[in-house]
Design an enzyme around this catalytic site. Structure first.
Site, PDB file in Angstrom:
ATOM      1  N   THR A 107      20.668  45.573  29.977  1.00 39.22           N
ATOM      2  CA  THR A 107      20.040  45.964  28.710  1.00 39.22           C
ATOM      3  C   THR A 107      18.562  46.278  28.909  1.00 39.22           C
ATOM      4  OG1 THR A 107      20.143  45.401  26.363  1.00 39.22           O
ATOM      5  CG2 THR A 107      19.361  43.697  27.830  1.00 39.22           C
ATOM      6  N   SER A 131      20.055  41.225  32.524  1.00 40.42           N
ATOM      7  CA  SER A 131      21.030  42.133  31.907  1.00 40.42           C
ATOM      8  C   SER A 131      20.616  43.585  32.073  1.00 40.42           C
ATOM      9  CB  SER A 131      21.125  41.794  30.402  1.00 40.42           C
ATOM     10  OG  SER A 131      21.840  42.809  29.716  1.00 40.42           O
ATOM     11  N   LYS A 133      22.810  35.121  23.203  1.00 36.88           N
ATOM     12  CA  LYS A 133      23.046  36.461  23.767  1.00 36.88           C
ATOM     13  C   LYS A 133      23.727  37.448  22.826  1.00 36.88           C
ATOM     14  CE  LYS A 133      27.600  35.875  25.430  1.00 36.88           C
ATOM     15  NZ  LYS A 133      28.476  36.973  25.755  1.00 36.88           N
ATOM     16  N   ASN A 143      31.435  41.633  21.172  1.00 35.09           N
ATOM     17  CA  ASN A 143      31.763  42.457  22.342  1.00 35.09           C
ATOM     18  C   ASN A 143      33.168  43.054  22.251  1.00 35.09           C
ATOM     19  OD1 ASN A 143      29.959  40.019  24.178  1.00 35.09           O
ATOM     20  ND2 ASN A 143      29.214  42.043  23.655  1.00 35.09           N
ATOM     21  N   TYR A 148      17.193  40.342  21.569  1.00 36.66           N
ATOM     22  CA  TYR A 148      17.908  39.745  22.723  1.00 36.66           C
ATOM     23  C   TYR A 148      17.477  40.451  24.010  1.00 36.66           C
ATOM     24  CZ  TYR A 148      21.379  39.543  26.368  1.00 36.66           C
ATOM     25  OH  TYR A 148      21.974  39.456  27.601  1.00 36.66           O
ATOM     26  N   LYS A 173      15.145  39.195  27.506  1.00 34.91           N
ATOM     27  CA  LYS A 173      15.499  39.316  28.926  1.00 34.91           C
ATOM     28  C   LYS A 173      14.350  39.984  29.685  1.00 34.91           C
ATOM     29  CE  LYS A 173      19.473  37.326  29.079  1.00 34.91           C
ATOM     30  NZ  LYS A 173      19.577  36.028  29.773  1.00 34.91           N
ATOM     31  N   ASP A 217      23.416  51.116  20.110  1.00 37.37           N
ATOM     32  CA  ASP A 217      24.291  51.318  21.275  1.00 37.37           C
ATOM     33  C   ASP A 217      23.722  52.386  22.207  1.00 37.37           C
ATOM     34  OD1 ASP A 217      26.311  49.490  21.236  1.00 37.37           O
ATOM     35  OD2 ASP A 217      27.592  50.656  19.921  1.00 37.37           O
TER      36      ASP A 217
HETATM   37  C1  WQD Z   1      30.611  47.821  24.624  1.00 33.80           C
HETATM   38  C2  WQD Z   1      31.048  49.135  23.983  1.00 33.80           C
HETATM   39  C3  WQD Z   1      30.357  49.429  21.707  1.00 33.80           C
HETATM   40  C4  WQD Z   1      32.820  46.302  19.950  1.00 33.80           C
HETATM   41  C5  WQD Z   1      26.064  43.858  25.194  1.00 33.80           C
HETATM   42  C6  WQD Z   1      24.703  43.420  25.665  1.00 33.80           C
HETATM   43  C7  WQD Z   1      24.769  43.041  27.118  1.00 33.80           C
HETATM   44  C8  WQD Z   1      25.806  41.983  27.274  1.00 33.80           C
HETATM   45  C9  WQD Z   1      27.165  42.536  26.848  1.00 33.80           C
HETATM   46  C10 WQD Z   1      25.154  39.712  26.961  1.00 33.80           C
HETATM   47  C11 WQD Z   1      29.956  49.776  23.129  1.00 33.80           C
HETATM   48  C12 WQD Z   1      31.879  49.372  21.826  1.00 33.80           C
HETATM   49  C13 WQD Z   1      32.214  47.134  20.875  1.00 33.80           C
HETATM   50  C14 WQD Z   1      33.721  46.844  18.989  1.00 33.80           C
HETATM   51  C15 WQD Z   1      33.375  49.019  19.915  1.00 33.80           C
HETATM   52  N1  WQD Z   1      25.488  40.867  26.480  1.00 33.80           N
HETATM   53  N2  WQD Z   1      32.502  48.470  20.837  1.00 33.80           N
HETATM   54  N3  WQD Z   1      33.968  48.184  19.021  1.00 33.80           N
HETATM   55  O1  WQD Z   1      26.757  46.399  23.730  1.00 33.80           O
HETATM   56  O2  WQD Z   1      27.467  47.281  26.033  1.00 33.80           O
HETATM   57  O3  WQD Z   1      26.418  45.044  25.862  1.00 33.80           O
HETATM   58  O4  WQD Z   1      27.029  42.868  25.453  1.00 33.80           O
HETATM   59  O5  WQD Z   1      25.079  39.349  28.089  1.00 33.80           O
HETATM   60  O6  WQD Z   1      23.518  42.537  27.526  1.00 33.80           O
HETATM   61  O7  WQD Z   1      23.805  44.502  25.534  1.00 33.80           O
HETATM   62  O8  WQD Z   1      28.706  45.372  24.995  1.00 33.80           O
HETATM   63  O9  WQD Z   1      31.042  44.829  24.385  1.00 33.80           O
HETATM   64  O10 WQD Z   1      29.262  44.899  22.543  1.00 33.80           O
HETATM   65  O11 WQD Z   1      30.047  47.022  23.578  1.00 33.80           O
HETATM   66  O12 WQD Z   1      33.605  50.230  19.900  1.00 33.80           O
HETATM   67  O13 WQD Z   1      34.306  46.133  18.124  1.00 33.80           O
HETATM   68  O14 WQD Z   1      32.135  48.860  23.115  1.00 33.80           O
HETATM   69  O15 WQD Z   1      29.980  50.439  20.780  1.00 33.80           O
HETATM   70  O16 WQD Z   1      30.023  51.177  23.280  1.00 33.80           O
HETATM   71  P1  WQD Z   1      27.309  46.148  25.087  1.00 33.80           P
HETATM   72  P2  WQD Z   1      29.799  45.459  23.823  1.00 33.80           P
END
Ligand code: WQD
Length: 338
Positions: free
Chosen positions: A129, A127, A87, A202, A152, A156, A300
């Site tokens: 996504t 998701s 994931k 994340n 990824y 899904k 993003d």
């Molecule tokens: C959230 C926000 C980043 C890290 C993804 C998948 C989703 C699920 C969850 C699996 C965004 C910002 C992040 C960092 C940051 N995955 N960020 N600095 O991308 O919304 O979702 O993960 O189940 O399916 O798409 O989650 O936590 O990576 O990012 O600023 O070091 O935090 O730009 O805006 P995301 P995320």
């Protein structure tokens, strides 16, 4: 009668929290996990939290003979919750074949064996996504799905198509897609939680590892978006609330008499920006975070959060743990790992 539920990826982050809630709700989880992205001690913790022995079948969901043997061994399986999948959004762009093979094949094999063994209830971990960058907010289940931004995300979408096509020709099949928004938090006991391998992709685990001094600094990926504070907006849902949504989905399927295939967005219905998450974390923990604003991260989505009406009405389930509570639980879990 014992209600046995096969939980693929059951030693993982959402899987383990769901196993705790399954036992609390009178189900008997049987974990299938190859431990490629999870740790065995988490199963011990689930046993500690539930007071029950949890059966684990170590192996790969993509291995037909292995999966077949598990169903043969555990006759009378009432349903399957299928979490097992790779994931990491970023990694999937670098290793597409690994993601397509693992995520698609495991779903195909699970469905094939379910059909052969007469198991008809299937909850699929999907998701938000699949919506890409939504045209309208909040996102409902009728919002158009968009080409995903990563392999990824495409797995899904493809898995939802595979299950949909299978359901059309499989009498008695009852399925639910749970489209998760952003799972965060940890069990309030701090005995189970998220275990990212390497540097977290994340936001919340990156925040807690920065707060713990494991990471030097958090980078906020862009503050020039069209949002109130310029940072991206997401719908952050506590993993225990998310786990409970799986119980509600199972209850629904086991009570359903007709073939069905339902989609539910599983979110809080609220959007919070990255900056709000950082600020809330600092407020609830008293920890000053070392962070900077950096460039946007490719792929993003600017804003995505759910309309939770359908899941609240259809599954009688509602998220009720706040962002502040979730971040406190994440921090307590991080500190327990010292
Ligand atoms: C959230 C926000 C980043 C890290 C993804 C998948 C989703 C699920 C969850 C699996 C965004 C910002 C992040 C960092 C940051 N995955 N960020 N600095 O991308 O919304 O979702 O993960 O189940 O399916 O798409 O989650 O936590 O990576 O990012 O600023 O070091 O935090 O730009 O805006 P995301 P995320």
């Amino acid at each position: 009668m014992e209600k046995k539920i096969i939980v693929t990826g059951g030693a993982g982050y959402i899987g383990s929290h769901t196993c705790v809630e399954l036992v609390k709700s009178g189900y008997t989880p049987i974990i299938i996990d190859n431990f490629s992205n999870s740790e065995k001690f988490i199963v011990d913790r689930v046993e500690e939290l539930t007071g029950k022995k949890i059966e684990v079948e170590e192996g790969d969901c993509g291995d037909y003979e292995f999966v077949k043997s598990v169903f043969k061994k555990h006759a009378e399986v009432s349903g399957v919750i299928h979490f097992a999948a790779f994931k990491a959004v970023g990694e999937s762009s670098n290793l597409p074949l690994k993601y397509y093979q693992n995520n698609l094949l495991s779903t195909i094999i699970m469905l094939k064996v379910m059909e052969e063994e007469g198991v008809s209830n299937f909850v699929f971990s999907s998701s938000c996504t699949v919506y890409g960058e939504p045209d309208q907010l909040p996102v409902t289940e009728d919002s158009p799905t968009k080409p995903a931004e990563s392999p990824y995300g495409r797995t899904k979408q493809m898995c939802e198509n595979i299950v949909t096509d299978f359901s059309k020709v499989t009498k008695g099949f009852k399925g639910i897609f749970l489209r998760y928004f952003n799972p965060i938090g940890a069990h309030p006991s701090s005995r189970i939680g998220e275990l990212p391998i390497g540097a977290p992709n994340n936001l919340v685990p990156y925040i807690t590892q920065t707060a713990a001094g494991i990471r030097e600094k958090l980078t906020i990926f862009g503050n020039d978006y069209d949002t109130p504070d310029g940072t991206c907006i997401r719908d952050y849902i506590h993993v225990v609330d998310l786990a409970k949504a799986h119980i509600a989905a199972l209850d629904y399927l086991l009570a359903e008499k007709e073939d069905c295939l339902e989609v539910f967005n599983v979110g809080t219905g609220n959007g919070n920006s990255v900056q709000e998450v950082v600020d809330t974390f600092q407020e609830v923990t008293g920890v000053k975070l070392n962070y900077e604003i950096g460039p946007r991260r490719a792929g993003d989505v600017e804003k995505v959060y759910s309309d939770a009406t359908k899941v609240e009405n259809g599954l009688k389930w509602k998220a009720d743990i706040s962002l502040a509570e979730s971040l406190k639980d994440s921090w307590n879990w991080q500190q327990s790992l010292k």
